[in-house]
Design an enzyme around this catalytic site. Structure first.
Site, PDB file in Angstrom:
ATOM      1  N   MET A  23      50.499  35.385  62.746  1.00  0.00           N
ATOM      2  CA  MET A  23      49.401  35.614  61.807  1.00  0.00           C
ATOM      3  C   MET A  23      49.180  34.392  60.931  1.00  0.00           C
ATOM      4  SD  MET A  23      47.092  37.609  60.720  1.00  0.00           S
ATOM      5  CE  MET A  23      45.971  37.022  59.462  1.00  0.00           C
ATOM      6  N   GLU A  24      47.896  34.017  60.801  1.00  0.00           N
ATOM      7  CA  GLU A  24      47.515  32.740  60.194  1.00  0.00           C
ATOM      8  C   GLU A  24      47.355  32.762  58.677  1.00  0.00           C
ATOM      9  OE1 GLU A  24      45.468  34.681  62.146  1.00  0.00           O
ATOM     10  OE2 GLU A  24      43.409  34.651  61.377  1.00  0.00           O
ATOM     11  N   ASN A  25      48.047  33.635  57.935  1.00  0.00           N
ATOM     12  CA  ASN A  25      47.926  33.675  56.471  1.00  0.00           C
ATOM     13  C   ASN A  25      47.884  32.264  55.889  1.00  0.00           C
ATOM     14  OD1 ASN A  25      48.639  36.553  56.746  1.00  0.00           O
ATOM     15  ND2 ASN A  25      50.652  35.710  57.200  1.00  0.00           N
TER      16      ASN A  25
ATOM     17  N   HIS B 294      47.630  27.690  67.831  1.00  0.00           N
ATOM     18  CA  HIS B 294      46.607  28.702  67.538  1.00  0.00           C
ATOM     19  C   HIS B 294      46.561  29.019  66.035  1.00  0.00           C
ATOM     20  CE1 HIS B 294      44.202  32.356  68.593  1.00  0.00           C
ATOM     21  NE2 HIS B 294      44.735  32.796  67.464  1.00  0.00           N
ATOM     22  N   GLU B 295      47.697  29.345  65.461  1.00  0.00           N
ATOM     23  CA  GLU B 295      47.705  29.740  64.040  1.00  0.00           C
ATOM     24  C   GLU B 295      47.347  28.553  63.155  1.00  0.00           C
ATOM     25  OE1 GLU B 295      47.670  32.809  63.874  1.00  0.00           O
ATOM     26  OE2 GLU B 295      48.593  33.223  65.814  1.00  0.00           O
TER      27      GLU B 295
ATOM     28  N   HIS C 249      43.608  28.012  63.112  1.00  0.00           N
ATOM     29  CA  HIS C 249      42.887  28.992  62.290  1.00  0.00           C
ATOM     30  C   HIS C 249      42.627  28.471  60.872  1.00  0.00           C
ATOM     31  CE1 HIS C 249      42.151  32.629  64.472  1.00  0.00           C
ATOM     32  NE2 HIS C 249      43.406  32.949  64.700  1.00  0.00           N
TER      33      HIS C 249
HETATM   34  N1  TRP Z   1      44.931  36.866  63.611  1.00  0.00           N
HETATM   35  C1  TRP Z   1      46.101  36.994  64.434  1.00  0.00           C
HETATM   36  C2  TRP Z   1      45.945  35.952  65.515  1.00  0.00           C
HETATM   37  O1  TRP Z   1      46.273  34.842  65.340  1.00  0.00           O
HETATM   38  C3  TRP Z   1      46.202  38.349  65.039  1.00  0.00           C
HETATM   39  C4  TRP Z   1      47.092  39.320  64.358  1.00  0.00           C
HETATM   40  C5  TRP Z   1      48.346  39.106  63.963  1.00  0.00           C
HETATM   41  C6  TRP Z   1      46.819  40.673  64.083  1.00  0.00           C
HETATM   42  N2  TRP Z   1      48.864  40.258  63.461  1.00  0.00           N
HETATM   43  C7  TRP Z   1      47.964  41.215  63.517  1.00  0.00           C
HETATM   44  C8  TRP Z   1      45.732  41.479  64.261  1.00  0.00           C
HETATM   45  C9  TRP Z   1      48.034  42.555  63.142  1.00  0.00           C
HETATM   46  C10 TRP Z   1      45.799  42.813  63.881  1.00  0.00           C
HETATM   47  C11 TRP Z   1      46.936  43.345  63.323  1.00  0.00           C
HETATM   48  O2  TRP Z   1      45.386  36.156  66.537  1.00  0.00           O
HETATM   49 ZN    ZN Z   2      44.021  34.233  66.215  1.00  0.00          ZN
END
Ligand code: TRP
Ligand code: ZN
Length: 871
Positions: free
Chosen positions: A275-277, A309-310, A313
């Site tokens: 996840m790209e936080n 990828h992250e 983002h």
């Molecule tokens: N945005 C994330 C990605 O890089 C996807 C993602 C990570 C996600 N954790 C999640 C989407 C939980 C829904 C729920 O693609």
């Molecule tokens: Zn993504």
């Protein structure tokens, strides 16, 4: 089911209120974490009609889920005139009538340790972690939980000092000090406005790896990677990958990192890959941890690609984000395309492209043919988590790739530059993106935009007019109705074409970039030749199914003479599929020996190119073969595939043994040359294992015991799974005792067991589910065991008595109340029942009905199951 109401894309309305600043104080506690949220709000211009005064005409409705409200203050005074409706906090319009801006302070509590959904704030493995995308922030505090509300965040976290040496959030650290009672306070500030789905908090006891990167403008960025204690040595590949990604984005797109620090945390409990936080990525530990003893070549590849990828983002997703969740492909399709280009540049174009095409053919085509079919920009959603799909991500990336092909790399870059120039700091739509591409290149992309709204896989039928003497290639496109959409129009399709004479010589077709654009239902290309073989859809230039009446000779000609390695591979796959299909229709057929001789000759041509050879020695999976049939008998198809492999092994044995003898074991390094050698060896050993001889088993055992790396060990396990049950069980026991304490490696072990062909597979799975490394609350374990079984164990899952379907359903009923997001992912093979023969369909439908009848079924499962039963 009152909660299961679909939201529609066209109902979008801009927010009535804006939240410009968010100040969070979070006092961590396992069962009673207290969040104090101070929101600087403003009436949005959108909410004011022309003749009204200053204030909003609507209530302020803050999303909330599973929260305990403690108190509300409005502009510093205690406030009680709120309502709670279906979990949401409603501040009536009348209370805000005189205000253009105001401060709302909300105090609430949450229960992290009992949060099995892994959304919002949760505590697992003694670490606190958050996941807010898509709609998880509402499980932390009351908020306008939608991506078009952008705020500057200041976050103060109070935690026990001894247990949580690392307490992290987005942006820059601004304060850290001790408090009374063994607690400490840590404060972070993120200067970039962001939607709440990019908020993150992590607190735990980790090992930290540090590094730095100097950007193109000379700024030094601090890089920090956090992993479980004792695993620091497994973090180097991820950190090196991050630096490569930062450099690549500067070189290719001129995009520089913006904050002074970039943090990545690896956790074992995570619903997705990563996840790209903003400034604080959270990763599933299987996409961070790697060394030669614990990770395969594929793991090294995937880590580099997901780290990329992250990171990518940060610009495509964070700096420019989505207006609403229907636009998800705006960031995901584009970022997947960017990570594919990165992998192609860092590792190999061919391998990257082929693995992507497999995803499309095995999974995306199946989704489009099933009850969840949707355009890359969906029109209707019940549960957003259900739309993080291969369509939005991977078909979305194919659509971006077509733009790249049509506009060329330079034109695409001009479009990207204009996109950032126009939209930095905004929440925008897919149309905004295509408009930037269009305006920067002075082209009209109106027709192309249909890719965003039309679902389904187009079929392109091609015929050579040779029989009628016309020297033409005639193209026809047609998209069948899908579950969500009856009427289809002709799309704008770039199709790469090459024509070969029977001698193998290439015929000049006078096409720009060898690409023919099919933008209506029918069109044709003139070929200046009396006899030719067309090589079509090279590089998978459009996400379509191609239909041309090739003969075996045609395939062999392409495998030998095409100028494209991609097309050589593609022809090999089509050749294998057609031979397997012959066996499917007639079990006892012995394929003619002349085929094998010619196949061997074609494969020999690739012996100086191990990258191509390993791909051509890989036979299509049952899942991808299934797509070629209307109503397949899964057990028969699996048997036909095995029969083909047995014959291939018998007829090509000398050739395969020759290759085996030519590959020497080297001490492990993750280099392209070594990876390709290991892949060739893996393909050869797996093929030879169909001989099931004791000699082969002995060979595998010897190689397993002398392997110095995880890739080779896994190759030997997979080959022994084919070659000998006794050997497989023996090696698996030894593997288990060696890696019992390594959670990521044990996932591979669970997955291998789950894909074993065995009459008592269900009792094995039940036993494995009580293994001490198994945990129903950990998605990696569930995916390895139950996911591998349902997606990849054809013989077990599709067992003739329906027991495989029942097993999955029992499991989903247990999982759904804990983690509905994962339950809904695992139901996929069941809802795609229409691909299979009637007798299977009936048994699958019976299980789906069992699910639908369950009281309190989650929205996630409800959406998928109910669609599958009505379409
Ligand atoms: N945005 C994330 C990605 O890089 C996807 C993602 C990570 C996600 N954790 C999640 C989407 C939980 C829904 C729920 O693609
Ligand atoms: Zn993504």
């Amino acid at each position: 089911m009152s909660q299961a109401i679909a939201k529609k894309r066209l109902d979008y309305q801009a927010p009535n209120y804006l939240i410009n600043e968010v100040d969070l104080v979070i006092e961590l506690d396992p069962t009673d974490t207290i969040i104090t949220s101070t929101l600087k709000c403003e009436t949005s211009p959108h909410a004011i009609s022309s003749n009204a005064g200053v204030a909003s005409e609507q209530d302020l409705i803050l999303d909330g889920e599973d929260l305990k409200l403690i108190s509300v203050f409005l502009n510093g005074s205690a406030f009680t005139n709120y309502r709670i409706e279906e979990g949401k906090l409603v501040i009536p319009q009348a209370e805000l009538a005189q205000l253009t801006d105001f401060t709302l302070q909300i105090k609430n509590s949450v229960d992290p340790i009992n949060n099995g959904s892994l959304e919002g704030l949760y505590l697992s493995n003694e670490a606190y972690c958050t996941q807010c995308e898509a709609e998880g922030f509402r499980k932390i505090t009351y908020f306008l939980d939608r991506p078009d509300v952008l705020s500057v965040y200041t976050v103060t976290i109070i935690a026990e000092k001894a247990a949580f040496p690392h307490v992290l959030s987005n942006g820059n650290l601004v304060e850290e000090r001790d408090l009374a009672d063994g607690k400490k306070l840590v404060k972070w500030h993120d200067p970039f406005k962001k939607p709440c789905y990019l908020f993150a908090l992590v607190a735990g006891n980790f090992d930290k790896l540090s590094d730095s990167f100097t950007t193109m403008s000379g700024r030094q960025i601090q890089l920090e990677l956090f992993v479980d204690k004792g695993k620091a040595s497994q973090g180097h590949h991820a950190l090196a990958s991050l630096k490569k990604a930062m450099k690549w984005d500067e070189d290719v797109f001129g995009l520089e990192y913006d904050l002074d620090i970039y943090m990545v945390v690896a956790v074992d409990f995570f619903n997705m890959g990563a996840m790209e936080n903003k400034g604080l990525n959270v990763f599933n530990s299987k996409f961070v941890l790697a060394d030669s003893n614990t990770a395969t070549d594929d793991d090294f590849f995937n880590i580099e690609s997901i780290i990329g990828h992250e990171y990518f983002h940060n610009w495509t997703g964070n700096r420019v984000t989505c207006r609403d969740w229907f636009q998800l492909s705006l960031k995901e399709g584009l970022t997947v395309f960017r990570d594919q280009q990165f992998s192609a540049d860092m590792f190999s174009y061919l391998a990257t492209r082929i693995s992507q095409v497999k995803v499309m053919r095995e999974h995306q085509f199946a989704e489009d043919a099933g009850p969840m079919s949707h355009p890359i920009r969906p029109d209707e959603v019940i549960e957003m988590n259900n739309f993080y799909t291969v369509t939005v991500y991977d078909k979305g990336a194919e659509v971006i790739r077509m733009l790249h092909t049509l506009l060329t790399a330079d034109g695409f870059r001009r479009g990207m530059d204009l996109y950032f120039e126009r939209h930095d700091g905004q929440a925008v739509t897919c149309d905004d993106f295509v408009n930037a591409m269009q305006d920067a290149n002075e082209v009209n992309l109106d027709h192309f935009k249909l890719w965003y709204s039309q679902s389904g896989t187009p079929r392109v039928k091609v015929e050579s007019g040779l029989e009628s003497g016309s020297k033409e290639l005639n193209f026809t496109q047609r998209t069948n109705p899908t579950a969500d959409q009856a009427d289809k129009r002709a799309l704008y399709l770039p199709i790469k074409v090459e024509c070969l004479e029977r001698s193998g010589r290439k015929i000049d077709l006078n096409l720009n970039n060898d690409t023919f654009v099919l933008d209506k239902a029918n069109a044709s290309v003139t070929v200046p030749s009396e006899d030719f073989v067309p090589v079509l859809l090279s590089d998978f230039s459009a996400p379509v199914i191609l239909d041309y009446p090739y003969s075996l000779e045609d395939y062999l000609l392409i495998m030998t003479f095409s100028s494209s390695d991609y097309s050589k591979w593609d022809a090999s796959q089509a050749l294998y599929s057609s031979l397997i299909s012959e066996l499917y229709h007639n079990e006892s057929v012995e394929l003619s020996t002349s085929v094998w001789g010619k196949l061997e000759a074609a494969l020999r041509q690739a012996c100086n190119n191990y990258e191509l050879l390993n791909e051509m020695l890989t036979i299509p999976s049952v899942e991808s073969l299934t797509q070629g049939f209307e109503f397949s008998e899964p057990l028969k198809l699996s048997a036909a595939r095995s029969a083909f492999l047995v014959q291939m092994q018998e007829n090509l044995q000398d050739f395969l043994l020759e290759i085996m003898a030519n590959t020497a074991q080297k001490s492990y390094e993750y280099t392209k040359v070594q990876v390709n050698e290991r892949r060739v060896l893996s393909a050869v050993l797996q093929l030879l294992s169909y001989s099931k001889t004791p000699e082969m088993a002995a060979q595998l055992e010897k190689r397993f015991n002398s392997a110095d790396n995880m890739t080779d060990k896994l190759t030997m396990l997979k080959a022994s799974q084919i070659c000998s049950v006794e050997l497989f069980e023996k090696l698996m026991l030894s593997f288990e005792s060696e890696y019992l304490e390594n959670a990521v490696v044990m996932d591979k072990w669970f997955a291998l067991h789950a894909t074993t062909k065995s009459n008592d597979i269900l009792s094995k799975l039940t036993l494995l589910a009580s293994h001490r490394q198994f945990n129903l609350r950990n998605p990696n374990k569930v995916r390895s065991l139950v996911g591998s079984f349902a997606f990849y164990n054809t013989d077990g899952f599709h067992a003739i008595d329906g027991s495989g379907y029942q097993f999955l359903t029992d499991y989903l009923l247990e999982l759904d109340p804990i983690n509905p997001q994962i339950a809904a992912r695992l139901v996929t093979p069941l809802i795609q029942y229409k691909k299979f023969a009637k007798s299977h369909q009936e048994m699958m439908v019976m299980q789906l009905k069992r699910l639908l009848n369950r009281a309190n079924l989650s929205k996630d499962l409800y959406e998928k199951v109910s669609k599958s039963l009505t379409s």
